[in-house]
Design a protein around this motif. Structure first.
Motif, PDB file in Angstrom:
ATOM      1  N   ILE A  83       0.854  -1.185   0.000  1.00  0.00           N
ATOM      2  CA  ILE A  83       0.000   0.000   0.000  1.00  0.00           C
ATOM      3  C   ILE A  83       0.893   1.239   0.000  1.00  0.00           C
ATOM      4  CG2 ILE A  83      -1.851   1.233   1.173  1.00  0.00           C
ATOM      5  CD1 ILE A  83      -2.666  -1.554   0.250  1.00  0.00           C
ATOM      6  N   GLU A  84       0.796   2.058  -1.048  1.00  0.00           N
ATOM      7  CA  GLU A  84       1.629   3.264  -1.146  1.00  0.00           C
ATOM      8  C   GLU A  84       0.924   4.516  -0.646  1.00  0.00           C
ATOM      9  OE1 GLU A  84       3.486   4.063  -4.834  1.00  0.00           O
ATOM     10  OE2 GLU A  84       4.685   2.234  -4.832  1.00  0.00           O
ATOM     11  N   ALA A  85      -0.387   4.565  -0.743  1.00  0.00           N
ATOM     12  CA  ALA A  85      -1.112   5.762  -0.307  1.00  0.00           C
ATOM     13  C   ALA A  85      -2.564   5.398  -0.028  1.00  0.00           C
ATOM     14  CB  ALA A  85      -1.047   6.861  -1.369  1.00  0.00           C
ATOM     15  N   VAL A  86      -3.127   6.086   0.955  1.00  0.00           N
ATOM     16  CA  VAL A  86      -4.534   5.922   1.317  1.00  0.00           C
ATOM     17  C   VAL A  86      -5.188   7.302   1.282  1.00  0.00           C
ATOM     18  CG1 VAL A  86      -6.168   5.193   3.096  1.00  0.00           C
ATOM     19  CG2 VAL A  86      -4.012   3.946   2.797  1.00  0.00           C
ATOM     20  N   GLU A  87      -6.305   7.409   0.604  1.00  0.00           N
ATOM     21  CA  GLU A  87      -7.005   8.695   0.518  1.00  0.00           C
ATOM     22  C   GLU A  87      -7.547   9.108   1.876  1.00  0.00           C
ATOM     23  OE1 GLU A  87     -11.056  10.558  -1.498  1.00  0.00           O
ATOM     24  OE2 GLU A  87     -10.124   8.806  -2.415  1.00  0.00           O
ATOM     25  N   GLY A  88      -7.281  10.345   2.246  1.00  0.00           N
ATOM     26  CA  GLY A  88      -7.859  10.927   3.445  1.00  0.00           C
ATOM     27  C   GLY A  88      -8.854  12.005   3.064  1.00  0.00           C
TER      28      GLY A  88
ATOM     29  N   ALA B  36      -7.134  -1.613  12.222  1.00  0.00           N
ATOM     30  CA  ALA B  36      -7.663  -2.125  10.953  1.00  0.00           C
ATOM     31  C   ALA B  36      -6.571  -2.184   9.889  1.00  0.00           C
ATOM     32  CB  ALA B  36      -8.821  -1.250  10.476  1.00  0.00           C
ATOM     33  N   LEU B  37      -5.621  -1.247   9.955  1.00  0.00           N
ATOM     34  CA  LEU B  37      -4.536  -1.197   8.976  1.00  0.00           C
ATOM     35  C   LEU B  37      -3.422  -2.193   9.280  1.00  0.00           C
ATOM     36  CD1 LEU B  37      -4.230   2.677   8.652  1.00  0.00           C
ATOM     37  CD2 LEU B  37      -4.957   1.121   6.830  1.00  0.00           C
ATOM     38  N   ASP B  38      -3.423  -2.712  10.488  1.00  0.00           N
ATOM     39  CA  ASP B  38      -2.305  -3.538  10.940  1.00  0.00           C
ATOM     40  C   ASP B  38      -2.054  -4.741  10.039  1.00  0.00           C
ATOM     41  OD1 ASP B  38      -0.223  -4.134  12.745  1.00  0.00           O
ATOM     42  OD2 ASP B  38      -1.488  -5.593  13.776  1.00  0.00           O
ATOM     43  N   ARG B  39      -3.106  -5.417   9.610  1.00  0.00           N
ATOM     44  CA  ARG B  39      -2.910  -6.624   8.803  1.00  0.00           C
ATOM     45  C   ARG B  39      -2.446  -6.305   7.379  1.00  0.00           C
ATOM     46  NH1 ARG B  39      -7.361  -8.307   5.528  1.00  0.00           N
ATOM     47  NH2 ARG B  39      -9.246  -7.034   5.793  1.00  0.00           N
ATOM     48  N   PHE B  40      -2.480  -5.017   7.009  1.00  0.00           N
ATOM     49  CA  PHE B  40      -1.978  -4.601   5.700  1.00  0.00           C
ATOM     50  C   PHE B  40      -0.542  -4.076   5.805  1.00  0.00           C
ATOM     51  CE2 PHE B  40      -6.581  -4.301   5.563  1.00  0.00           C
ATOM     52  CZ  PHE B  40      -6.887  -4.935   4.374  1.00  0.00           C
ATOM     53  N   ASP B  41       0.037  -4.194   6.998  1.00  0.00           N
ATOM     54  CA  ASP B  41       1.419  -3.770   7.236  1.00  0.00           C
ATOM     55  C   ASP B  41       1.611  -2.305   6.864  1.00  0.00           C
ATOM     56  OD1 ASP B  41       4.009  -4.138   8.106  1.00  0.00           O
ATOM     57  OD2 ASP B  41       4.757  -4.706   6.128  1.00  0.00           O
ATOM     58  N   VAL B  42       0.704  -1.469   7.310  1.00  0.00           N
ATOM     59  CA  VAL B  42       0.724  -0.048   6.969  1.00  0.00           C
ATOM     60  C   VAL B  42       0.071   0.711   8.115  1.00  0.00           C
ATOM     61  CG1 VAL B  42      -1.496  -0.012   5.770  1.00  0.00           C
ATOM     62  CG2 VAL B  42       0.292   1.584   5.089  1.00  0.00           C
TER      63      VAL B  42
ATOM     64  N   LEU C 179      -8.881  12.438   9.183  1.00  0.00           N
ATOM     65  CA  LEU C 179      -8.290  13.340   8.205  1.00  0.00           C
ATOM     66  C   LEU C 179      -7.197  12.667   7.388  1.00  0.00           C
ATOM     67  CD1 LEU C 179      -7.896  16.784  10.042  1.00  0.00           C
ATOM     68  CD2 LEU C 179      -9.797  15.945   8.668  1.00  0.00           C
ATOM     69  N   ALA C 180      -6.371  11.851   8.024  1.00  0.00           N
ATOM     70  CA  ALA C 180      -5.219  11.282   7.317  1.00  0.00           C
ATOM     71  C   ALA C 180      -4.724  10.040   8.031  1.00  0.00           C
ATOM     72  CB  ALA C 180      -4.086  12.310   7.234  1.00  0.00           C
ATOM     73  N   VAL C 181      -4.161   9.107   7.249  1.00  0.00           N
ATOM     74  CA  VAL C 181      -3.450   7.964   7.801  1.00  0.00           C
ATOM     75  C   VAL C 181      -2.104   7.846   7.093  1.00  0.00           C
ATOM     76  CG1 VAL C 181      -5.546   6.698   8.426  1.00  0.00           C
ATOM     77  CG2 VAL C 181      -4.494   6.294   6.212  1.00  0.00           C
ATOM     78  N   GLU C 182      -1.115   7.378   7.811  1.00  0.00           N
ATOM     79  CA  GLU C 182       0.220   7.190   7.250  1.00  0.00           C
ATOM     80  C   GLU C 182       0.259   5.894   6.451  1.00  0.00           C
ATOM     81  OE1 GLU C 182       4.343   5.886   6.891  1.00  0.00           O
ATOM     82  OE2 GLU C 182       2.730   4.831   7.938  1.00  0.00           O
ATOM     83  N   ALA C 183       0.934   5.920   5.300  1.00  0.00           N
ATOM     84  CA  ALA C 183       1.058   4.724   4.463  1.00  0.00           C
ATOM     85  C   ALA C 183       2.260   4.862   3.557  1.00  0.00           C
ATOM     86  CB  ALA C 183      -0.205   4.508   3.624  1.00  0.00           C
TER      87      ALA C 183
ATOM     88  N   GLY D 206       5.846   8.431   6.699  1.00  0.00           N
ATOM     89  CA  GLY D 206       6.407   8.897   7.960  1.00  0.00           C
ATOM     90  C   GLY D 206       5.403   9.688   8.774  1.00  0.00           C
ATOM     91  N   VAL D 207       5.593   9.650  10.092  1.00  0.00           N
ATOM     92  CA  VAL D 207       4.640  10.277  11.001  1.00  0.00           C
ATOM     93  C   VAL D 207       4.619  11.791  10.849  1.00  0.00           C
ATOM     94  CG1 VAL D 207       4.104  10.685  13.436  1.00  0.00           C
ATOM     95  CG2 VAL D 207       4.734   8.386  12.660  1.00  0.00           C
ATOM     96  N   GLU D 208       5.789  12.422  10.823  1.00  0.00           N
ATOM     97  CA  GLU D 208       5.816  13.884  10.736  1.00  0.00           C
ATOM     98  C   GLU D 208       5.177  14.389   9.446  1.00  0.00           C
ATOM     99  OE1 GLU D 208       9.394  16.021  11.788  1.00  0.00           O
ATOM    100  OE2 GLU D 208      10.110  14.264  12.903  1.00  0.00           O
TER     101      GLU D 208
END
Length: 440
Positions: A183-188, A329-335, A347-351, A355-357
């Motif tokens: 997973i490279e990006a998730v829409e927020g 929920a994202l844990d099993r997708f390793d993201v 609003l947003a999730v990291e993927a 990075g967190v920042e």
């Protein structure tokens, strides 16, 4: 307002889809009138009766629909979440103000839009989906152009569908980008086009030359999504974005996604050698006639330990529960190292190694439906205590969030005392999940 022959009103936002729906209905002999949102609607509606209104002119909207004797309403088009300071209220807004406040306070997009539908139906209008109003705009199963997906693409599509299903209850993630099982990006809250642009920028600056090649944009409806509003849409701009990002193609849920300007979209796809396909999702799904399976943090037991002098208010605890549930929920997708929730709105999730920042910086530029309070609102959830750094504290404080929730229940509450001192100095709450299995 109802009665007699069908008459369609279109509450129009931006883009060409509202005009395409108007033309489709008119070609079938259905009278059409347009109520266009100022600053949003940008199509040419000169062929139709047109009323332009500000977001705050609820009375003018309803009068225009009544004047047109509309029996049905389509709410469609690109919109930005309105700022309270930009509203130009009329008496209708004040008349319905208690209902409007309840709509805005609903939080996530799905909740807000369902209440919008209910409001217009209470005025005697039948709200219909864009797909019902113009069936020819719906993407059916199969390719839109000449390019086709390959076996690796189809594996990525299945993974993307699985992720959207997993995130559906949290009202996030209508689109994702998947490449080679990652997973490279998730829409927020930023929307599909900005998510693609974000992925393109990250790929362009990657050290790996191969990172700019391949991958699929996967777009589908969220489980139990009300298709009368916010029906997913792709179009020429989506194809252009996919090409810029170096994607191999676009896969959308057959029968539940619209295509704007179908001919141009197919032509652009062929010119870019990008496949665009309608793909049925054969995975588990909430039955369409079942109640929405929506996550409600108010009914979830998730104990926390507070690591700071400041303690969380009730709304912050609910936001923390939802944010951590998203990470689970994202844990099993390793993201998913981080998630930001403000007023029950993700609003947003990291993927994809963002990075967190970077995720927190991105979330600070996004917003939920207008807040009616100036209090600190929102929680940034971190998967690991190791991501709780002074820079993260600074990001959270400058964004005006209430605090930080740590998902890792095994972390020591005495970890990083200097960072906790930073949080205390800024009045930021830091809470730690006390029981990893509490939300199960």
């Amino acid at each position: 307002m109802s009665g007699g022959a069908r008459r369609l009103a279109i509450l129009a936002g931006g883009g060409g889809v509202p005009r395409e729906i108007a033309d489709s209905a008119a070609a079938r002999g259905i009278p059409v009138s347009i109520v266009a949102i100022d600053g949003e609607a940008d199509a040419d509606f000169s062929a139709y009766p047109l009323t332009r209104v500000n977001w705050g002119q609820i009375g003018a909207m309803l009068r225009a629909m009544k004047r047109a004797r509309a029996t049905e309403l389509v709410i469609v088009g690109r919109v930005h979440r309105p700022e309270l300071k930009g509203l130009k209220p009329d008496l209708g807004l004040f008349r319905y103000l208690p209902k409007i406040i309840r709509i805005v306070a609903a939080g996530g997009d799905d909740s807000v839009l369902r209440r919008v539908v209910r409001f217009f139906e209470q005025q005697g209008l039948r709200v219909v989906s864009p797909g019902e109003a113009a069936p020819e705009l719906v993407v059916r199963e199969g390719p839109l152009g000449s390019a086709r997906s390959g076996a690796p693409d189809r594996a990525d599509i299945a993974l993307g569908y699985g992720l959207v299903r997993a995130l559906g209850p949290y009202d996030i993630g209508q689109s994702v980008i998947v490449r080679a099982g990652r997973i490279e990006a998730v829409e927020g809250a930023e929307g599909t086009d900005r998510m693609i642009a974000r992925a393109a920028k990250r790929r362009a600056t990657s050290d790996s030359a191969t990172s700019t090649l391949g991958g699929v944009l996967v777009k589908r409806s969220k489980p139990a999504q009300d298709m009368r509003v916010d029906m997913p849409v792709i179009g020429p701009a989506t194809v252009d974005g996919a090409k810029s990002a170096g994607l191999s193609g676009i896969a959308v849920e057959a029968g539940r996604v619209l295509v704007a300007d179908r001919r141009l979209t197919a032509s652009r796809a062929d010119g870019a050698a990008v496949f665009v396909e309608g793909v049925a999702d054969s995975g588990p799904e909430t039955p369409q006639d079942a109640p929405p399976r929506r996550f409600d943090p108010r009914v979830v037991s998730m104990p926390f330990r507070c690591l700071t002098r400041a303690t969380p208010e009730r709304h912050a605890v609910f936001d923390a529960i939802k944010a951590i549930a998203v990470l689970d929920a994202l844990d099993r997708f390793d993201v998913g190292r981080a998630a930001v929730v403000v007023r029950n709105h993700v609003l947003a999730v990291e993927a994809g190694g963002e990075g967190v920042e970077a995720t927190l910086a991105r979330a600070a530029g996004l917003r939920q439906w207008a807040s009616l309070t100036h209090r600190r609102r929102g929680i940034a959830a971190l998967r690991s205590m190791g991501d709780l750094t002074p820079a993260v504290i600074e990001r959270v404080a400058s964004a005006g969030y209430a605090g930080i929730a740590i998902s890792d229940a095994a972390a020591s509450e005495t970890a990083l005392p200097e960072t906790i001192r930073d949080a205390n100095a800024r009045g930021i709450v830091v809470i730690l999940r006390a029981d990893r299995n509490a939300a199960s």
